[in-house]
Write a protein that holds these residues in place. Structure first.
Motif, PDB file in Angstrom:
ATOM      1  N   GLY A  36       0.790  -1.223   0.000  1.00 59.60           N
ATOM      2  CA  GLY A  36       0.000   0.000   0.000  1.00 59.60           C
ATOM      3  C   GLY A  36       0.821   1.271   0.000  1.00 59.60           C
ATOM      4  O   GLY A  36       0.438   2.264  -0.620  1.00 59.60           O
ATOM      5  N   ILE A  39       2.021   1.811  -3.559  1.00 63.90           N
ATOM      6  CA  ILE A  39       0.870   2.207  -4.389  1.00 63.90           C
ATOM      7  C   ILE A  39       0.571   3.682  -4.160  1.00 63.90           C
ATOM      8  O   ILE A  39       0.369   4.442  -5.118  1.00 63.90           O
ATOM      9  CB  ILE A  39      -0.368   1.352  -4.059  1.00 63.90           C
ATOM     10  CG1 ILE A  39      -0.128  -0.106  -4.451  1.00 63.90           C
ATOM     11  CG2 ILE A  39      -1.613   1.905  -4.756  1.00 63.90           C
ATOM     12  CD1 ILE A  39      -1.126  -1.078  -3.857  1.00 63.90           C
ATOM     13  N   ALA A  40       0.557   4.097  -2.905  1.00 60.58           N
ATOM     14  CA  ALA A  40       0.228   5.486  -2.561  1.00 60.58           C
ATOM     15  C   ALA A  40       1.194   6.480  -3.203  1.00 60.58           C
ATOM     16  O   ALA A  40       0.803   7.591  -3.551  1.00 60.58           O
ATOM     17  CB  ALA A  40       0.220   5.663  -1.048  1.00 60.58           C
ATOM     18  N   TRP A  43       0.076   8.037  -6.435  1.00 64.26           N
ATOM     19  CA  TRP A  43      -1.082   8.926  -6.387  1.00 64.26           C
ATOM     20  C   TRP A  43      -0.636  10.333  -6.015  1.00 64.26           C
ATOM     21  O   TRP A  43       0.260  10.522  -5.206  1.00 64.26           O
ATOM     22  CB  TRP A  43      -2.095   8.433  -5.343  1.00 64.26           C
ATOM     23  CG  TRP A  43      -2.893   7.267  -5.824  1.00 64.26           C
ATOM     24  CD1 TRP A  43      -2.467   5.975  -5.939  1.00 64.26           C
ATOM     25  CD2 TRP A  43      -4.242   7.281  -6.253  1.00 64.26           C
ATOM     26  NE1 TRP A  43      -3.474   5.191  -6.413  1.00 64.26           N
ATOM     27  CE2 TRP A  43      -4.591   5.963  -6.615  1.00 64.26           C
ATOM     28  CE3 TRP A  43      -5.216   8.282  -6.357  1.00 64.26           C
ATOM     29  CZ2 TRP A  43      -5.847   5.630  -7.084  1.00 64.26           C
ATOM     30  CZ3 TRP A  43      -6.471   7.937  -6.822  1.00 64.26           C
ATOM     31  CH2 TRP A  43      -6.781   6.629  -7.177  1.00 64.26           C
ATOM     32  N   HIS A  68      -4.591   3.347   0.906  1.00 63.63           N
ATOM     33  CA  HIS A  68      -4.041   2.244   0.122  1.00 63.63           C
ATOM     34  C   HIS A  68      -3.479   1.120   0.991  1.00 63.63           C
ATOM     35  O   HIS A  68      -3.550  -0.051   0.622  1.00 63.63           O
ATOM     36  CB  HIS A  68      -3.033   2.780  -0.902  1.00 63.63           C
ATOM     37  CG  HIS A  68      -3.746   3.515  -1.989  1.00 63.63           C
ATOM     38  ND1 HIS A  68      -4.009   4.867  -1.900  1.00 63.63           N
ATOM     39  CD2 HIS A  68      -4.308   3.088  -3.130  1.00 63.63           C
ATOM     40  CE1 HIS A  68      -4.693   5.234  -2.970  1.00 63.63           C
ATOM     41  NE2 HIS A  68      -4.892   4.172  -3.736  1.00 63.63           N
ATOM     42  N   CYS A  72      -5.038  -2.680   0.760  1.00 63.75           N
ATOM     43  CA  CYS A  72      -4.199  -3.884   0.645  1.00 63.75           C
ATOM     44  C   CYS A  72      -4.494  -4.873   1.757  1.00 63.75           C
ATOM     45  O   CYS A  72      -4.484  -6.092   1.530  1.00 63.75           O
ATOM     46  CB  CYS A  72      -2.720  -3.502   0.606  1.00 63.75           C
ATOM     47  SG  CYS A  72      -2.240  -2.782  -0.973  1.00 63.75           S
TER      48      CYS A  72
END
Length: 145
Positions: A36, A39-40, A43, A68, A72
């Protein structure tokens, strides 16, 4: 691999296509590791997501990351095995942004299709690379749950 751009360069359409494929491969790989935090980083802050009539906006990096990481964790406890994507449409929006429509296929740990859905992304491109500003999730005709 990062979707960062060359100093001062504005990509042409084929450059955008390459950026989108590299970006979403990286995004998918982070999801497949259920990472997560990574992933963040893909953004923007602020950014948001819309699904149906629901709109969620994150105005800080900490809120983007918390979302995120929590997502997850939900996937981790929901028999998530892997995700893959197909880019179905790319359109430049000015010199610094692209619209990308993606179909996601999520599989369970045993390889069976868990769900298929589409997401339309608005990506902003800066010296730090591409970042998601807005995502609009939607179902596909052949969604499996």
């Amino acid at each position: 691999m990062s979707a960062a751009r060359s100093e001062g360069a504005t990509p042409l359409f084929e450059g955008w296509r390459t950026v989108a494929h590299i970006f979403f491969a990286e995004y998918r790989d982070h999801f497949n590791r259920l990472d997560g935090t990574s992933i963040a980083r893909l953004w923007n802050a602020p950014s948001g997501v819309m699904e149906g009539q629901t709109v969620v906006l994150w105005d800080t990096r900490a809120k983007v990351e918390a979302n995120h990481v929590a997502l997850c964790e939900r996937y981790r406890t929901s028999d998530f095995g892997s995700a893959d994507f197909e880019i179905v449409h790319i359109r430049p929006v000015g010199d610094e942004a692209i619209f990308v429509h993606v179909i996601w296929t999520m599989r369970r740990r045993d390889g069976a299709v868990w769900q298929r859905f589409g997401t339309a992304y608005q990506l902003l491109y800066s010296d730090d690379g591409a970042r998601i500003v807005l995502a609009v999730a939607h179902s596909t005709d052949d969604q499996v749950i």
